[in-house]
Design an enzyme around this catalytic site. Sequence first.
Site, PDB file in Angstrom:
ATOM      1  N   ASP A  13      -2.703  30.474  -3.810  1.00  9.47           N
ATOM      2  CA  ASP A  13      -3.238  31.732  -4.164  1.00  9.47           C
ATOM      3  C   ASP A  13      -4.830  31.523  -3.627  1.00  9.47           C
ATOM      4  O   ASP A  13      -5.523  32.291  -4.031  1.00  9.47           O
ATOM      5  CB  ASP A  13      -3.374  31.777  -5.594  1.00  9.47           C
ATOM      6  CG  ASP A  13      -2.286  32.615  -5.990  1.00  9.47           C
ATOM      7  OD1 ASP A  13      -1.924  33.362  -5.227  1.00  9.47           O
ATOM      8  OD2 ASP A  13      -2.129  32.644  -7.346  1.00  9.47           O
ATOM      9  N   THR A  17      -2.468  33.922   2.952  1.00  7.89           N
ATOM     10  CA  THR A  17      -1.846  35.272   3.513  1.00  7.89           C
ATOM     11  C   THR A  17      -3.059  36.075   3.694  1.00  7.89           C
ATOM     12  O   THR A  17      -2.744  36.823   4.905  1.00  7.89           O
ATOM     13  CB  THR A  17      -0.827  35.876   2.456  1.00  7.89           C
ATOM     14  OG1 THR A  17       0.227  34.937   2.200  1.00  7.89           O
ATOM     15  CG2 THR A  17      -0.188  37.017   2.940  1.00  7.89           C
ATOM     16  N   TYR A  18      -3.927  36.392   3.008  1.00  3.86           N
ATOM     17  CA  TYR A  18      -4.876  37.189   3.316  1.00  3.86           C
ATOM     18  C   TYR A  18      -5.759  37.038   4.633  1.00  3.86           C
ATOM     19  O   TYR A  18      -5.745  37.797   5.426  1.00  3.86           O
ATOM     20  CB  TYR A  18      -5.964  37.401   2.147  1.00  3.86           C
ATOM     21  CG  TYR A  18      -6.989  38.570   2.117  1.00  3.86           C
ATOM     22  CD1 TYR A  18      -6.648  39.694   1.518  1.00  3.86           C
ATOM     23  CD2 TYR A  18      -8.245  38.366   2.782  1.00  3.86           C
ATOM     24  CE1 TYR A  18      -7.528  40.626   1.519  1.00  3.86           C
ATOM     25  CE2 TYR A  18      -9.156  39.350   2.909  1.00  3.86           C
ATOM     26  CZ  TYR A  18      -8.821  40.449   2.336  1.00  3.86           C
ATOM     27  OH  TYR A  18      -9.709  41.521   2.486  1.00  3.86           O
ATOM     28  N   LYS A  38       6.733  31.851   8.391  1.00  2.00           N
ATOM     29  CA  LYS A  38       6.634  31.288   7.415  1.00  2.00           C
ATOM     30  C   LYS A  38       8.015  30.440   6.934  1.00  2.00           C
ATOM     31  O   LYS A  38       9.032  31.331   6.980  1.00  2.00           O
ATOM     32  CB  LYS A  38       5.987  31.915   5.795  1.00  2.00           C
ATOM     33  CG  LYS A  38       6.024  31.224   4.763  1.00  2.00           C
ATOM     34  CD  LYS A  38       4.720  32.026   3.930  1.00  2.00           C
ATOM     35  CE  LYS A  38       5.034  31.295   2.416  1.00  2.00           C
ATOM     36  NZ  LYS A  38       3.709  31.205   1.912  1.00  2.00           N
TER      37      LYS A  38
END
Length: 228
Positions: A13, A17-18, A38
């Site tokens: 988190d 990905t961002y 991935k």
Amino acid sequence: MGKALFITGTGTDVGKTYVTGLIVRKLRQAGLNGGYYKAALSGAIHDKDGMLQPGDALYVRHVAEMDESVKNLVTYVYPEAVSPHLAAKINHRPIDFDKVKSDFERARGRYDYLTMEGSGGIICPLRWDNQQHMLLDDLIKKLNLGVVIVADAGLGTINSTVLTIEHLNARNIPVAGVIFNQYLPGDYMQDDNAFMIEELTGVKVLAYVEKGDKELKIDIEVLKGLYS
Ligand SMILES: Nc1ncnc2c1ncn2[C@@H]1O[C@H](COP(=O)(O)OP(=O)(O)OP(=O)(O)O)[C@@H](O)[C@H]1O
Ligand SMILES: [Mg+2]
């Protein structure tokens, strides 16, 4: 066969990905053939038809405006939001290294700059059963990849980033740099975090991503140079 880069993070988190979305977007906007892969995604959501949706891959595909079937973007998708080795065990679908390697190689055949996102942080068990013990860093090493670390710019990042770099160094995995996420420009502690990470490890903070950023502020030649 294209070049590739592995994106890990200081934890789950933190924004892998961002940031990966911004990286692939930047490459593609520069006219380069950038792609995403991935190996294992857990915590996937069922859509209204009961199909498992690999959120990370869908997000990057959207942000980077890729035209690719999702099944080519992720090999193993599990609903449980737990470590991949545990999700695999629950679903009786163990992660097979040879399958990941062939899917990765196929993706690398399709793209000139393939960005592979990891799961969790650098210590992430992918498989732990009677037949095989495999951690994420084993996979990175076997695929012969260099790594960029996504780290939250805030308090605690000196510890988590330096530990991640030291672990990669101990495993002889090349570290190409760090990208700071959720960076607040002018925050003296965050600027010092970057300074101290560079001092303690010799690894550079290559880019700073602010909340809601739509573009990655990095020279395209520097970005291209991270891939091997
Ligand atoms: N710079 C940012 N601006 C706005 N939202 C962000 C930013 N970075 C991360 N987020 C949000 O924070 C959440 C976690 O980020 P993200 O999914 O990228 O983490 P991750 O490291 O890929 O997680 P995982 O380990 O599950 O793969 C997401 O909702 C994402 O949209
Ligand atoms: Mg992710």
